[in-house]
Design a protein around this motif. Structure first.
Motif, PDB file in Angstrom:
ATOM      1  N   GLY A  19       0.781  -1.232   0.000  1.00 44.91           N
ATOM      2  CA  GLY A  19       0.000   0.000   0.000  1.00 44.91           C
ATOM      3  C   GLY A  19       0.813   1.283   0.000  1.00 44.91           C
ATOM      4  N   HIS A  20       2.115   1.196  -0.103  1.00 48.69           N
ATOM      5  CA  HIS A  20       2.968   2.382  -0.162  1.00 48.69           C
ATOM      6  C   HIS A  20       3.543   2.472  -1.573  1.00 48.69           C
ATOM      7  CE1 HIS A  20       6.435   4.968   0.477  1.00 48.69           C
ATOM      8  NE2 HIS A  20       5.839   5.367   1.595  1.00 48.69           N
ATOM      9  N   PRO A  21       3.602   3.666  -2.165  1.00 51.95           N
ATOM     10  CA  PRO A  21       4.085   3.789  -3.548  1.00 51.95           C
ATOM     11  C   PRO A  21       5.477   3.193  -3.781  1.00 51.95           C
ATOM     12  CG  PRO A  21       3.078   5.846  -2.848  1.00 51.95           C
ATOM     13  CD  PRO A  21       3.135   4.952  -1.640  1.00 51.95           C
ATOM     14  N   ALA A  22       6.392   3.377  -2.853  1.00 56.01           N
ATOM     15  CA  ALA A  22       7.750   2.836  -3.034  1.00 56.01           C
ATOM     16  C   ALA A  22       7.728   1.313  -3.036  1.00 56.01           C
ATOM     17  CB  ALA A  22       8.682   3.348  -1.939  1.00 56.01           C
ATOM     18  N   ARG A  23       6.955   0.717  -2.128  1.00 59.24           N
ATOM     19  CA  ARG A  23       6.877  -0.740  -2.085  1.00 59.24           C
ATOM     20  C   ARG A  23       6.188  -1.290  -3.321  1.00 59.24           C
ATOM     21  NH1 ARG A  23       6.037   0.397   3.693  1.00 59.24           N
ATOM     22  NH2 ARG A  23       3.786   0.214   3.442  1.00 59.24           N
ATOM     23  N   LEU A  24       5.190  -0.591  -3.805  1.00 61.01           N
ATOM     24  CA  LEU A  24       4.518  -1.010  -5.028  1.00 61.01           C
ATOM     25  C   LEU A  24       5.478  -0.954  -6.217  1.00 61.01           C
ATOM     26  CD1 LEU A  24       1.805  -2.021  -5.996  1.00 61.01           C
ATOM     27  CD2 LEU A  24       1.092   0.335  -6.319  1.00 61.01           C
ATOM     28  N   MET A  25       6.302   0.090  -6.274  1.00 61.23           N
ATOM     29  CA  MET A  25       7.317   0.187  -7.338  1.00 61.23           C
ATOM     30  C   MET A  25       8.316  -0.966  -7.253  1.00 61.23           C
ATOM     31  SD  MET A  25       8.196   4.272  -7.513  1.00 61.23           S
ATOM     32  CE  MET A  25       9.541   4.040  -8.660  1.00 61.23           C
ATOM     33  N   MET A  26       8.720  -1.316  -6.044  1.00 59.25           N
ATOM     34  CA  MET A  26       9.675  -2.412  -5.873  1.00 59.25           C
ATOM     35  C   MET A  26       9.074  -3.732  -6.334  1.00 59.25           C
ATOM     36  SD  MET A  26      11.722  -1.684  -2.351  1.00 59.25           S
ATOM     37  CE  MET A  26      10.844  -0.422  -1.466  1.00 59.25           C
ATOM     38  N   VAL A  27       7.829  -3.979  -5.963  1.00 60.42           N
ATOM     39  CA  VAL A  27       7.162  -5.216  -6.379  1.00 60.42           C
ATOM     40  C   VAL A  27       7.055  -5.268  -7.897  1.00 60.42           C
ATOM     41  CG1 VAL A  27       4.964  -6.475  -6.339  1.00 60.42           C
ATOM     42  CG2 VAL A  27       5.929  -5.575  -4.216  1.00 60.42           C
ATOM     43  N   GLU A  28       6.695  -4.164  -8.495  1.00 67.75           N
ATOM     44  CA  GLU A  28       6.597  -4.125  -9.960  1.00 67.75           C
ATOM     45  C   GLU A  28       7.947  -4.416 -10.611  1.00 67.75           C
ATOM     46  OE1 GLU A  28       4.683  -1.356 -13.452  1.00 67.75           O
ATOM     47  OE2 GLU A  28       5.418  -0.366 -11.654  1.00 67.75           O
ATOM     48  N   ALA A  29       9.009  -3.833 -10.062  1.00 64.30           N
ATOM     49  CA  ALA A  29      10.349  -4.080 -10.604  1.00 64.30           C
ATOM     50  C   ALA A  29      10.737  -5.551 -10.443  1.00 64.30           C
ATOM     51  CB  ALA A  29      11.366  -3.180  -9.908  1.00 64.30           C
ATOM     52  N   LEU A  30      10.347  -6.145  -9.327  1.00 66.24           N
ATOM     53  CA  LEU A  30      10.690  -7.545  -9.076  1.00 66.24           C
ATOM     54  C   LEU A  30       9.901  -8.514  -9.950  1.00 66.24           C
ATOM     55  CD1 LEU A  30      11.067  -7.282  -5.229  1.00 66.24           C
ATOM     56  CD2 LEU A  30      12.889  -7.811  -6.851  1.00 66.24           C
ATOM     57  N   LEU A  31       8.807  -8.054 -10.531  1.00 65.54           N
ATOM     58  CA  LEU A  31       8.079  -8.900 -11.477  1.00 65.54           C
ATOM     59  C   LEU A  31       8.940  -9.226 -12.694  1.00 65.54           C
ATOM     60  CD1 LEU A  31       4.528  -7.295 -11.376  1.00 65.54           C
ATOM     61  CD2 LEU A  31       5.139  -9.606 -10.628  1.00 65.54           C
ATOM     62  N   GLY A  33      12.142  -9.762 -12.526  1.00 63.52           N
ATOM     63  CA  GLY A  33      13.192 -10.693 -12.112  1.00 63.52           C
ATOM     64  C   GLY A  33      13.867 -10.206 -10.848  1.00 63.52           C
ATOM     65  N   PRO A  34      14.747 -11.039 -10.295  1.00 60.25           N
ATOM     66  CA  PRO A  34      15.436 -10.684  -9.053  1.00 60.25           C
ATOM     67  C   PRO A  34      16.234  -9.391  -9.198  1.00 60.25           C
ATOM     68  CG  PRO A  34      15.803 -12.984  -9.612  1.00 60.25           C
ATOM     69  CD  PRO A  34      15.135 -12.354 -10.785  1.00 60.25           C
ATOM     70  N   LYS A  35      16.324  -8.659  -8.114  1.00 60.72           N
ATOM     71  CA  LYS A  35      17.079  -7.406  -8.072  1.00 60.72           C
ATOM     72  C   LYS A  35      17.886  -7.371  -6.785  1.00 60.72           C
ATOM     73  CE  LYS A  35      14.817  -5.261 -11.553  1.00 60.72           C
ATOM     74  NZ  LYS A  35      14.456  -6.404 -12.350  1.00 60.72           N
ATOM     75  N   THR A  36      18.989  -6.644  -6.823  1.00 58.02           N
ATOM     76  CA  THR A  36      19.741  -6.389  -5.603  1.00 58.02           C
ATOM     77  C   THR A  36      19.119  -5.189  -4.895  1.00 58.02           C
ATOM     78  OG1 THR A  36      21.285  -4.874  -6.672  1.00 58.02           O
ATOM     79  CG2 THR A  36      21.879  -7.224  -6.669  1.00 58.02           C
ATOM     80  N   VAL A  37      19.477  -5.007  -3.636  1.00 61.77           N
ATOM     81  CA  VAL A  37      18.994  -3.845  -2.894  1.00 61.77           C
ATOM     82  C   VAL A  37      19.480  -2.563  -3.574  1.00 61.77           C
ATOM     83  CG1 VAL A  37      19.053  -2.641  -0.676  1.00 61.77           C
ATOM     84  CG2 VAL A  37      18.853  -5.123  -0.733  1.00 61.77           C
ATOM     85  N   ALA A  42      18.091   2.385  -6.614  1.00 61.76           N
ATOM     86  CA  ALA A  42      18.150   3.251  -7.799  1.00 61.76           C
ATOM     87  C   ALA A  42      16.767   3.419  -8.429  1.00 61.76           C
ATOM     88  CB  ALA A  42      19.130   2.670  -8.823  1.00 61.76           C
ATOM     89  N   ILE A  43      15.982   2.371  -8.415  1.00 63.35           N
ATOM     90  CA  ILE A  43      14.654   2.424  -9.030  1.00 63.35           C
ATOM     91  C   ILE A  43      13.732   3.373  -8.271  1.00 63.35           C
ATOM     92  CG2 ILE A  43      12.551   1.070  -9.444  1.00 63.35           C
ATOM     93  CD1 ILE A  43      14.505  -1.298 -10.129  1.00 63.35           C
ATOM     94  N   VAL A  44      13.684   3.242  -6.957  1.00 60.37           N
ATOM     95  CA  VAL A  44      12.754   4.061  -6.175  1.00 60.37           C
ATOM     96  C   VAL A  44      13.363   5.392  -5.736  1.00 60.37           C
ATOM     97  CG1 VAL A  44      11.380   2.122  -5.374  1.00 60.37           C
ATOM     98  CG2 VAL A  44      13.301   2.891  -3.993  1.00 60.37           C
ATOM     99  N   GLN A  45      14.670   5.532  -5.937  1.00 65.66           N
ATOM    100  CA  GLN A  45      15.398   6.766  -5.628  1.00 65.66           C
ATOM    101  C   GLN A  45      15.209   7.207  -4.176  1.00 65.66           C
ATOM    102  OE1 GLN A  45      14.910   9.729  -8.673  1.00 65.66           O
ATOM    103  NE2 GLN A  45      15.676   8.349 -10.239  1.00 65.66           N
ATOM    104  N   LEU A  46      15.412   6.243  -3.285  1.00 69.68           N
ATOM    105  CA  LEU A  46      15.389   6.506  -1.851  1.00 69.68           C
ATOM    106  C   LEU A  46      16.710   6.026  -1.268  1.00 69.68           C
ATOM    107  CD1 LEU A  46      11.794   5.228  -1.007  1.00 69.68           C
ATOM    108  CD2 LEU A  46      12.534   7.615  -1.105  1.00 69.68           C
TER     109      LEU A  46
END
Length: 76
Positions: A19-31, A33-37, A42-46
């Motif tokens: 339910g948080h925009p950053a977490r939603l972006m991370m889940v979408e990116a992980l769809l 394939g695997p990603k490092t922290v 870099a994707i969520v720019q936090l």
């Protein structure tokens, strides 16, 4: 207070976790394939500590799981 079947309680945890925009972006990116922290940072720019806290929330809800060097989307 109402007693709900466990499946709804578990699903509610997942919805709350994404339910948080950053977490939603991370889940979408992980769809994709695997990603490092670092990649997710870099994707969520936090900052990395903030990303780590978001990832812990997703892990607790069993939305993602981590392996030695990568974060994986975990779909039940």
């Amino acid at each position: 207070m109402a007693q709900f079947p466990e499946i709804y309680t578990e699903q509610a945890k997942i919805f709350k976790a994404i339910g948080h925009p950053a977490r939603l972006m991370m889940v979408e990116a992980l769809l994709e394939g695997p990603k490092t922290v670092s990649e997710l940072t870099a994707i969520v720019q936090l900052e990395m500590p903030t990303v780590s806290r978001h990832l812990n929330c997703l892990k607790e809800a069993q939305v993602v799981k981590s392996e030695k060097k990568e974060i994986l989307l975990f779909i039940q």
